[in-house]
Motif scaffolding. Structure first.
Motif, mmCIF file in Angstrom:
data_model
loop_
_atom_site.group_PDB
_atom_site.id
_atom_site.type_symbol
_atom_site.label_atom_id
_atom_site.label_comp_id
_atom_site.label_asym_id
_atom_site.label_seq_id
_atom_site.Cartn_x
_atom_site.Cartn_y
_atom_site.Cartn_z
ATOM 1 N N THR A 217 3.788 6.452 1.154
ATOM 2 C CA THR A 217 3.644 4.389 1.395
ATOM 3 C C THR A 217 4.060 3.928 2.648
ATOM 4 O OG1 THR A 217 3.613 4.684 -0.874
ATOM 5 C CG2 THR A 217 4.073 2.851 -0.378
ATOM 6 N N ALA A 233 3.027 -3.308 0.308
ATOM 7 C CA ALA A 233 2.652 -2.094 0.444
ATOM 8 C C ALA A 233 1.523 -1.784 -0.220
ATOM 9 C CB ALA A 233 3.768 -0.879 -0.590
ATOM 10 N N LYS A 235 -0.962 2.178 1.302
ATOM 11 C CA LYS A 235 -1.160 3.803 1.293
ATOM 12 C C LYS A 235 -1.032 4.297 3.298
ATOM 13 C CE LYS A 235 -4.596 6.385 1.591
ATOM 14 N NZ LYS A 235 -6.055 6.619 1.293
ATOM 15 N N TYR A 538 1.111 -0.285 -6.670
ATOM 16 C CA TYR A 538 2.168 -0.222 -6.884
ATOM 17 C C TYR A 538 3.033 -0.323 -8.692
ATOM 18 C CZ TYR A 538 1.420 0.322 -2.661
ATOM 19 O OH TYR A 538 0.682 1.180 -1.373
#
Length: 1051
Positions: A217, A233, A235, A538
């Protein structure tokens, strides 16, 4: 008031905000949203300069403004903008001089360090011309060294030019090697893996930095002034390089909470670079946070709440700078909110209990813990030989620092190449057995050297996790020192031990990936999309641990690929998502004495033909309570048959090896060598080798013969008429491997050998971990003690987190009433970061919950998330290990009630499951044990039934289909793979094993939490569920704001 530009005075004039930015940036959606909101306050006039004015007109004719938004982008004349600012002296939202720093990554890092902002460990390599040799730069196979500072792979290589986005990550040979190139998004790709690239670039100047494990992340932080920061955030491109996009084609990002220390870092970045609107990249690794890039002017995309906040903060900044006499208090209703349409909230599938029935809508899945055996592998092998050759003894001294009594381990490519060079010179030119005067000992030594050479040459290059050599000195002599003063020791004989094999096969990779896919679709609600939705938002806290063995690591990576629906090869997934913990998942040292005693007793029972001792009264009802349960009664006769059949198969392989030697001096001249590194991502067989009549994988007939002849010799010593029953699992292992992978070789009698070996192995393997339940419990608790302790920590942390959320919701109504007055006041204040003195402490300096390790955590920020249940959260912990730990953990779970301290307690496993386990002789490849924790939200927090444990297990790969001569068996043999058995219950339907009971039963056999390494405050979670009243109040505010924003149609 100025004559030309002026500032607002009453209703006469407005503050002029100049936008001196290239049109491509001005017309971006975020810029438009924020400037429209700023203008709607009625206090500002927005002046767009436009490309023609910026590029062609002299600065004297540029519009005059009070506040200036200006930032560099491709083709932008930054010097011209600086001259304009010097001439007109407007208030600069982002100062211009420091923007030059952002184009040089070296200066960015230097500036960050100057202000005490943490950055990854790094070093610079500066070249004045391409390919310039530098005496301070050294490159070896698995590291680079810059000015004496070593960076082991994986490491990151960045061009010093901040506008060059071609960033490389180099992977260690132990993970398969290769390089991943990161680049600006092209379609749905953001990176590409190159398995053959192992050398770093030399055409320019680069920064080398330590690779930070972030759980796959990345975090992007966006400041608007030093008091406001928003984090998202996504990937990381280092995982598989596939960009996750929503239905509108936008990259999927989700807002996450910053820790207090990270909020302070955001403030410091903003001040250090004098850029009010600034984006930077944050890496969270092992409980700490690091800034790895500063981008300058950046806005969040697709967040209306952020657009609102950014407009309000910019308004206050401009008013404070140019009209401090005016009030910056916000109006009761923001001007653009009057006619705004309601934004829909996304629903999420209700958490059910997945594979094992349903338990009502009040129960929610909170945690999934799985302990999983690795996938199908090649047989593990070992060659031992005593060496006296000078070349090999010198090699040992070369790599042990010249210490005559110290052993040496050779694992790196350079070391193994040295050994191969020496071995090639020592191997006899002709085959053993063709000289009449050679004695048996010399023949065996030459054959073993030839085997070492063949193993080292296997595959065309070295991969350290599959081959390792130990050299242990055995005899020494005294010789004069080279300077003539006194004597020194020198070794004259050493024991060489070569370990190889145990490599994850194509079938093993396929099994692991398919099992990951099965978990995604069945262990979580929502038929697969539920887990992916939780993970992408998340609210899924995933950590994957592996032992140190290569086959276990690669199984973990392949499983993660299937679980998270990733693409591409396994090496980047392994490095990004899998953490090694050998102390928890490797080795049998803690129980070695007990296991040796058990094996000695087993050997006595099986080789003497004596009857097994003491069967308890309840043996008919509970056959698993007998000593040596599962051992065949005719074991002694079966051993004789096993030896005879093993010799038969060995002789057939010997003839194949002789044919290979005579007809194909170098068989790989015709068939390309099997490349293990390239095969890491493959899940299909090498059909060319099979069609050519060669063994599957990388094994040639010489190595196949070496495998079988060693088994035949070690299983039975004819001279002493002695059996070694510890070889039974290895014979069974080789039989099973050749039946599945080498059925095309048509070895006669292999089927019969397999049946005999299976009967014996089914008795031996479970009893190696204890002949009776009490021994099994003792040995199991010693082997799995640390793992069991970690599982209890996982369960406890999940319960505490869930209870914190529940307590928060319960107290929300009462607290919100008492805070209503202050919230009215808050409505008239600016959005800002709430940073108190207590919060500014660095992670690890304040109170913290005990945790198992430095786990990095990401938490969805409810204020900015378009998610119906932001507080819902599922924890997943996956532990990949070997057969020993699966057996040990299972023995603890089913026999823990036999401990003296738990007398009278019922087993955690129901009677029906105990019977099935007794009949389950083998926990084969990809076998697993799963613990799922559910929370019943309808019972009180104090009720033990609030948290329920569900236990399931799978026997793993299923051999039974091969017993049928049908189409399924033919298909499985063609693909060289076996199906994985589904999960089986370990409890009665409708029973309720509470977490409290589970902890009480297992705690005596688990490592106490206080014995684990000191925990650090989990990143992204510190301060969020701590016990202080101030934090609770912040949480209540957070949920209250979220509730209000949902009802007002905000996202």
């Amino acid at each position: 008031m100025e004559d030309e530009g002026g500032v607002s005075v009453g209703d006469e004039k407005k503050i002029k905000v100049g936008v001196c930015v290239m049109e491509k940036k001005v017309f971006s959606a975020p810029m438009g949203e924020i400037l429209d909101r700023l203008e709607s306050f009625g206090e500002f006039e927005i002046l767009h300069f436009g490309d023609k004015v910026i590029l062609e007109d002299p600065i004297e004719s540029w519009p005059i403004c009070d506040c200036l938004i200006a930032f560099h982008s491709s083709g932008y004349p930054l010097k011209k903008a600086q001259a304009y600012a010097a001439l007109r002296k407007p208030f600069l939202v982002n100062e211009l001089d420091p923007q030059y720093l952002l184009h040089d990554r070296r200066k960015v890092y230097e500036h960050l360090e100057m202000y005490g902002i943490p950055v990854p460990r790094y070093a610079c390599v500066n070249r004045t011309v391409p390919n310039q040799d530098l005496d301070y730069f050294v490159e070896e196979e698995d590291f680079v060294e810059v000015h004496g500072e070593r960076f082991w792979k994986p490491f990151v290589e960045k061009p010093v030019n901040g506008d060059d986005h071609s960033i490389m990550i180099y992977y260690p040979s132990s993970a398969g090697g290769g390089m991943k190139e990161l680049f600006r998004k092209i379609g749905n790709r953001s990176s590409e893996f190159h398995p053959d690239v192992r050398r770093v670039r030399r055409e320019g100047s680069y920064i080398y930095e330590e690779f930070m494990a972030t759980g796959g992340t990345d975090v992007k932080v966006y400041t608007v002034g030093p008091e406001y920061a928003h984090a998202e955030a996504r990937k990381s491109p280092v995982v598989d390089g596939v960009v996750m996009r929503n239905t509108d084609g936008k990259e999927v990002r989700y807002p996450v909470l910053l820790t207090p220390a990270e909020k302070q870092m955001a403030r410091e970045v903003c001040i250090a670079f004098r850029q009010a609107v600034c984006g930077f990249d944050l890496l969270r690794s092992e409980g700490c946070s690091y800034v790895c890039d500063v981008n300058g002017w950046s806005f969040v995309k697709n967040s209306y709440k952020y657009y609102d906040d950014a407009a309000c903060v910019l308004r206050k900044m401009c008013l404070d700078a140019k009209a401090p006499h005016l009030s910056s208090t916000l109006p009761p209703t923001l001007p653009w909110k009057v006619n705004e349409p309601v934004q829909p909230n996304e629903g999420l599938t209700r958490q059910g209990s997945g594979i094992i029935g349903t338990f009502g809508q009040s129960e929610e899945l909170r945690c999934v813990i799985a302990v999983i055996r690795h996938g199908d592998r090649t047989p593990k092998q070992k060659v031992k030989l005593k060496v006296t050759e000078e070349k090999l003894l010198n090699l040992m001294l070369k790599y042990n620092g010249g210490k005559p009594r110290a052993e040496t381990k050779l694992k790196s490519a350079v070391q193994l190449q040295d050994l191969l060079d020496a071995t090639r010179m020592l191997v006899p030119r002709t085959r053993p057995g063709r000289e009449s005067d050679s004695d048996a000992e010399d023949l065996e030594h030459a054959e073993k050297l030839r085997q070492v050479k063949a193993v080292l040459e296997e595959g065309g290059h070295f991969s350290g996790i599959y081959r390792k050599v130990q050299l242990k000195p055995l005899k020494w002599v005294k010789i004069p020192k080279s300077d003539g003063e006194g004597e020194e020791e020198r070794p004259v004989e050493a024991l060489m031990v070569l370990k190889y094999g145990g490599v994850l096969t194509h079938a093993g990779r396929k099994q692991a990936e398919e099992l990951g896919r099965y978990f995604r679709n069945n262990m979580y609600p929502g038929e697969g999309t539920g887990l992916l939705r939780l993970h992408s938002t998340y609210r899924h806290d995933l950590k994957i641990y592996s032992s140190d063995e290569g086959r276990v690591q690669m199984s973990a990576a392949a499983f993660a690929k299937g679980l998270l629906d990733l693409e591409g090869q396994l090496t980047p997934i392994l490095v990004s998502l899998v953490s090694k913990d050998s102390s928890m998942l490797d080795g049998l040292d803690n129980a070695s004495i007990e296991m040796e005693a058990t094996k000695a007793r087993l050997n006595e029972i099986m080789t003497s033909g004596t009857k097994i001792i003491d069967e308890p009264v309840s043996s008919e009802e509970c056959p698993w309570m007998t000593d040596g349960a599962g051992l065949p009664p005719n074991a002694h006769e079966l051993l004789r048959e096993l030896v005879k059949l093993t010799k038969n198969v060995t002789e057939q392989v010997r003839l194949l090896a002789m044919d290979e030697d005579e007809n194909l001096t170098e068989p790989y001249d015709i068939i390309p060598p099997y490349d293990q590194a390239k095969a890491l991502g493959k899940t299909n067989i090498d059909s060319d080798r099979i069609a050519s009549g060669l063994p599957c994988g990388s094994e040639g007939f010489l190595l196949m013969f070496a495998r079988w002849i060693k088994l035949a010799r070690d299983l039975y010593n004819e001279r002493k008429d002695r059996f070694d029953i510890t070889q039974i699992p290895d014979v069974y292992d080789s039989c099973k491997y050749d039946l599945l992978h080498n059925s095309h070789l048509d070895l006669k009698g292999l089927d019969e050998l397999f049946k005999v070996a299976q009967l014996l192995a089914d008795g031996v393997i479970p009893n190696e971990y204890g002949i009776n339940p009490q021994q099994k419990l003792k040995i199991g608790s010693k082997i799995a003690r640390r793992l069991m302790g970690k599982i209890l920590i996982d369960l406890r942390n999940t319960r505490e987190e869930a209870m914190s959320v529940a307590e928060l919701k319960e107290s929300h109504e009462q607290v919100s009433l008492s805070l209503s007055a202050s919230q009215k006041e808050d409505r008239n204040s600016q959005p800002r970061l709430s940073i108190s003195t207590d919060e500014l402490r660095r992670p690890g300096t304040g109170d913290k919950d005990e945790d198992d390790d430095k786990e990095t955590k990401y938490r969805l920020d409810p204020k900015y998330a378009n998610v119906k249940t932001p507080e819902r959260h599922v924890r997943t912990r996956l532990y990949f290990t070997s057969e020993s730990h699966i057996h040990s953990l299972m023995n603890v779970l089913r026999y823990c009630n036999l401990d003296e301290s738990l007398q009278g307690e019922e087993s955690l496993i129901c009677q029906n499951a105990l019977e099935r386990l007794c009949k389950t002789k083998e926990l084969d490849y990809m076998s697993y044990i799963v613990l799922r924790l559910f929370e019943n939200t309808e019972v009180s927090l104090e009720d033990p039934k609030r948290f329920r444990i569900e236990l399931t297990f799978s026997r793993g790969a299923d051999l039974s289909p091969l017993e049928n001569n049908d189409d399924e068996a033919e298909s499985l043999l063609r693909e060289h793979t076996l199906p994985i058995m589904g999960p089986e219950r370990l409890q009665e339907v409708g029973s309720c094993l509470t977490l409290e009971t589970m902890e009480k039963m297992v705690r005596p056999f688990a490592m106490p939490a206080e014995d684990f390494p000191p925990a650090s405050t989990p990143v992204g979670f510190s301060g969020y569920f701590s016990k202080s009243a101030a934090v609770l109040e912040r949480l209540v505010n957070l949920f209250h704001n979220y509730k209000n924003s949902s009802s007002n149609g905000k996202t």
